[in-house]
Design an enzyme around this catalytic site. Structure first.
Site, PDB file in Angstrom:
ATOM      1  CG  ASP A 162      -5.415 -11.806   3.884  1.00 49.44           C
ATOM      2  OD1 ASP A 162      -4.698 -12.288   2.944  1.00 49.44           O
ATOM      3  OD2 ASP A 162      -5.800 -10.829   3.931  1.00 49.44           O
ATOM      4  CD  GLU A 163      -9.435  -9.125   4.472  1.00 49.83           C
ATOM      5  OE1 GLU A 163     -10.110  -8.416   5.364  1.00 49.83           O
ATOM      6  OE2 GLU A 163      -8.219  -8.530   3.856  1.00 49.83           O
ATOM      7  CG  HIS A 222      -5.474  -9.600  -0.248  1.00 46.37           C
ATOM      8  ND1 HIS A 222      -5.499  -8.073   0.297  1.00 46.37           N
ATOM      9  CD2 HIS A 222      -6.420 -10.016   0.584  1.00 46.37           C
ATOM     10  CE1 HIS A 222      -6.313  -7.816   1.139  1.00 46.37           C
ATOM     11  NE2 HIS A 222      -6.859  -9.295   1.505  1.00 46.37           N
ATOM     12  CE1 TYR A 276      -3.243  -7.765  12.225  1.00 49.18           C
ATOM     13  CE2 TYR A 276      -4.930  -6.642  10.797  1.00 49.18           C
ATOM     14  CZ  TYR A 276      -4.329  -7.595  11.057  1.00 49.18           C
ATOM     15  OH  TYR A 276      -4.486  -8.803  10.286  1.00 49.18           O
ATOM     16  CG  PHE A 277       1.654  -2.084  16.728  1.00 52.36           C
ATOM     17  CD1 PHE A 277       0.773  -2.704  17.161  1.00 52.36           C
ATOM     18  CD2 PHE A 277       2.957  -1.892  17.053  1.00 52.36           C
ATOM     19  CE1 PHE A 277       1.185  -3.607  18.401  1.00 52.36           C
ATOM     20  CE2 PHE A 277       3.244  -2.805  17.985  1.00 52.36           C
ATOM     21  CZ  PHE A 277       2.272  -3.405  18.747  1.00 52.36           C
ATOM     22  CD1 TRP A 323      -6.091 -12.961   9.745  1.00 55.88           C
ATOM     23  CD2 TRP A 323      -7.011 -10.833   9.789  1.00 55.88           C
ATOM     24  NE1 TRP A 323      -7.193 -12.761   8.531  1.00 55.88           N
ATOM     25  CE2 TRP A 323      -7.561 -11.355   8.873  1.00 55.88           C
ATOM     26  CE3 TRP A 323      -7.222  -9.592  10.108  1.00 55.88           C
ATOM     27  CZ2 TRP A 323      -8.740 -10.959   7.908  1.00 55.88           C
ATOM     28  CZ3 TRP A 323      -8.214  -8.944   9.337  1.00 55.88           C
ATOM     29  CH2 TRP A 323      -9.079  -9.785   8.506  1.00 55.88           C
ATOM     30  CG  ASP A 371      -2.436  -6.655  -0.376  1.00 55.53           C
ATOM     31  OD1 ASP A 371      -3.676  -6.624  -0.890  1.00 55.53           O
ATOM     32  OD2 ASP A 371      -2.297  -7.200   0.759  1.00 55.53           O
ATOM     33  NE  ARG A 422      -3.121  -3.186   0.405  1.00 56.19           N
ATOM     34  CZ  ARG A 422      -3.606  -3.873   1.445  1.00 56.19           C
ATOM     35  NH1 ARG A 422      -2.946  -3.963   2.828  1.00 56.19           N
ATOM     36  NH2 ARG A 422      -4.777  -4.671   1.183  1.00 56.19           N
ATOM     37  CD1 TRP A 430      -2.621  -4.690   8.900  1.00 55.23           C
ATOM     38  CD2 TRP A 430      -2.143  -5.318   6.810  1.00 55.23           C
ATOM     39  NE1 TRP A 430      -2.619  -6.075   9.078  1.00 55.23           N
ATOM     40  CE2 TRP A 430      -2.372  -6.654   7.801  1.00 55.23           C
ATOM     41  CE3 TRP A 430      -1.609  -5.416   5.572  1.00 55.23           C
ATOM     42  CZ2 TRP A 430      -2.384  -7.586   7.158  1.00 55.23           C
ATOM     43  CZ3 TRP A 430      -1.615  -6.797   5.064  1.00 55.23           C
ATOM     44  CH2 TRP A 430      -1.767  -7.900   5.854  1.00 55.23           C
ATOM     45  CB  THR A 431       1.562   0.826   4.965  1.00 54.08           C
ATOM     46  OG1 THR A 431       1.475   0.289   3.816  1.00 54.08           O
ATOM     47  CG2 THR A 431       2.408   0.376   5.725  1.00 54.08           C
ATOM     48  CD  GLU A 432      -4.610  -0.732   4.035  1.00 55.88           C
ATOM     49  OE1 GLU A 432      -3.786  -0.561   5.261  1.00 55.88           O
ATOM     50  OE2 GLU A 432      -5.328  -2.077   4.048  1.00 55.88           O
TER      51      GLU A 432
HETATM   52  C1  ACM Z   1      -5.521  -9.391   7.385  1.00 55.26           C
HETATM   53  O1  ACM Z   1      -5.435  -8.492   8.054  1.00 55.26           O
HETATM   54  N1  ACM Z   1      -6.307  -9.364   6.196  1.00 55.26           N
HETATM   55  C2  ACM Z   1      -4.544 -10.513   7.367  1.00 55.26           C
END
Ligand code: ACM
Ligand code: ZN
Length: 552
Positions: A344-345, A273, A436-437, A411, A197, A168, A487-489
């Site tokens: 995931d997802e 992803h 999740y930081f 997670w 991703d 991201r 995660w860096t969105e």
């Molecule tokens: C995740 O946060 N989708 C692993």
């Protein structure tokens, strides 16, 4: 009556004595707090004549002495010699003490000798980290005093990790190395590199150059929260955003991390992803529809490029051949025991609509798309096992049945991890709340924009214990440890990355290293204030300052 007065008197005396003991009870500022530490009266004073001592032919101990010596030079200007005759020595010694494992160490500081012993260079490296935190946090002209102490220290968990998303937002090799340095200083030992991703593919793959020539560059929109504002652009302008690591750069990061006892685990996401890979090679998607560039932002309602394809087609054998080719190059770069395949997802509706996926399900007697996901992961696991690697995936890989020797990274809370441990699979706990930081660390009203869902405050992170009460002691054996993720969105710059990392990194480090009986939150914050905050401030590192200079 007399008796009562006497007992009050005794009580008061005891209280005064305890208070004095409490005050006299000197402390170090080491984070994570050692498993066992006893302090004596007095200090070893490092001076110009102090010499390092270690077996001459041992290159890795020479490297470690140089590393420690550089640090001493930085804070004091003194440059220490090695293996010279000297009244005062800092000695590194390899020993054979089963209880220490590879990462444990023993440290004995007395008048003329700092003796650091461990079974392996990993333990010696951690002993040096502890010593560095006993020296002044900032450059000084004062004497470098190390208090007399006896330490026997080893970690509670073998897996102490961080995940960083570089898809991201892309971070330079320099920032990755600085992050690795911070991890190492808190005795963390895994760097999970989320290289792939929907929004960007970040690793050079020689057989498939479009993964980076196309997949690493998205059209980003000015004003998007996914990217820092650039005032030279107009509201609707798009511009190229991206970057990738060459294989040489990735190998350099692996070596840099290894020298700091950190294993780099690459994550190559599949089957979902995967939008960036499918922008480059749409033939491996279900629709086959081309997409010029990877996704960009839709966050905040700005115009952006939402992807067309997100999942690999599970019905197409060439998809698997492509992924195996990619993995062959990945395995050449990353010597880690594990490869992370994401999992995931997965948005499964495309598989429902795809004739090839449907044909696969029929041929393999798979009743639904979760079964197809399980088929996908198992097929990749077979390939990894044949190449002597272990598969790691997010907890969705439980759906449709776990691959036989897969390790699960939990997670969505601890549920998946608990289930996997009950099935006898190894687990790494990484529940988004509180690990999740990229989520807020304090009241959103007072903080820069971050991910919502939960406020992952310092005390919550500190209090985290990967050993779920829902599991028995026997099942706890499958819990390898814990890992936090960034995660860096919404994290576009190295400064903001540091801010989200600190001081939560030392909090999780202590939660994963120190015995529960030795943990104490107030004491932890005191140590942050006495040493760690000052050290970061001196080095120009950003951090959340809500607890800075809080008095105790
Ligand atoms: C995740 O946060 N989708 C692993
Ligand atoms: Zn398909």
């Amino acid at each position: 009556m007399l008796f009562k007065t006497k007992s009050y008197f005794l009580l008061a005396l005891t209280a005064i004595l305890l208070l004095q003991l409490g005050i006299a009870k000197a402390q170090t500022n080491i984070i994570p707090k050692p498993a066992n530490i006893a302090l004596g009266n007095g200090s070893f004073i490092i001076n110009k004549q102090t010499s390092f001592s270690y077996p001459k032919k041992n290159e890795s101990l020479k490297t470690l002495a140089d590393y420690f010596s550089n640090h001493i030079q930085k804070i004091s200007g003194m440059s220490l010699a090695s293996n010279q005759k000297s009244a005062q020595k800092i000695e590194f010694k390899l020993v054979d003490i089963a209880a220490l494992g590879r990462e444990g160490y023993r440290l004995n500081v007395s008048k003329d000798l700092i003796l650091l012993e461990a079974n392996a260079k990993e333990g010696l490296f951690y002993g040096v980290q502890s010593l560095m935190q006993c020296l002044p946090a900032i450059r000084t002209n004062e004497a470098l005093k190390v208090p007399f102490m006896e330490v026997t220290d080893y970690p509670r968990f073998s897996w102490r990790g961080m995940m960083l998303d570089v898809s991201r937002h892309f971070f330079s090799v320099e920032t990755i190395k600085e992050t690795i340095d911070l991890l190492a200083s808190y005795k963390m030992n895994v760097f999970h590199w989320h290289l792939v991703d929907n929004e960007g593919w970040r690793l050079e793959i020689k057989k498939y150059p479009k993964l980076t020539s196309v997949g690493a560059w998205r059209d980003e929109v000015y004003g998007s929260r996914w990217y820092s504002k650039d005032s030279t652009l107009n509201f609707n302008d798009t511009y190229k955003y991206g970057g990738y690591y060459t294989q040489e750069q990735a190998k350099d990061v692996v070596a840099y991390a290894k020298a700091r006892n950190i294993t780099v685990i690459p994550e190559i996401e599949m089957p979902g992803h995967s939008g960036a890979a499918l922008a480059a090679y749409p033939q491996f998607s279900c629709t086959g529809i081309p997409q010029a560039v990877p996704n960009s932002s839709v966050v905040g309602g700005f115009k952006g490029h939402r992807g067309i394809n997100f999942e690999y087609c599970a019905g197409n054998d060439s998809t698997f051949l492509f992924l195996q080719d990619v993995m062959k190059e990945v395995m050449q770069i990353f010597p880690s025991e594990y490869i992370h395949v994401g999992g995931d997802e997965v948005e499964k509706f495309r598989w429902e609509e795809c004739p090839k996926c449907q044909a696969r399900m029929k041929a393999e007697h798979l009743k639904d798309t979760p079964d197809l996901q399980s088929y996908f992961i198992k097929r990749m696991e077979n390939f990894l096992i044949a190449n002597h690697k272990k598969l790691l995936g997010w907890d969705e890989i439980l759906e449709g049945g776990l691959a036989p020797s897969a390790t699960v990274m939990s997670w969505r809370g601890e549920k998946g991890g608990i289930e996997a441990a009950k099935q006898g699979h190894d687990v790494v706990m990484s529940p988004s709340n509180p690990l999740y930081f990229n989520r807020y660390q304090a009241d959103p009203k007072t903080e820069p924009f971050a991910a919502g869902f939960s406020v992952n405050s310092l005390d919550k992170v500190y209090g985290y214990d990967p050993y779920s009460k829902a599991l028995t002691a026997e099942q706890h054996k499958f819990i390898k440890g814990g890992q936090f993720a960034i995660w860096t969105e919404n994290i576009a710059t190295p400064e903001y990355l540091e801010y989200m990392l600190l001081p939560r990194l030392p909090a999780i480090a202590e939660a994963l290293w120190t015995p529960v009986s030795e943990k104490n939150y107030d004491d932890f914050v005191k140590r942050l204030n006495q040493w760690h905050f000052n050290s970061w401030a001196e080095r120009g590192i950003s951090f959340y300052q809500g607890l800075y200079k809080k008095k105790y």
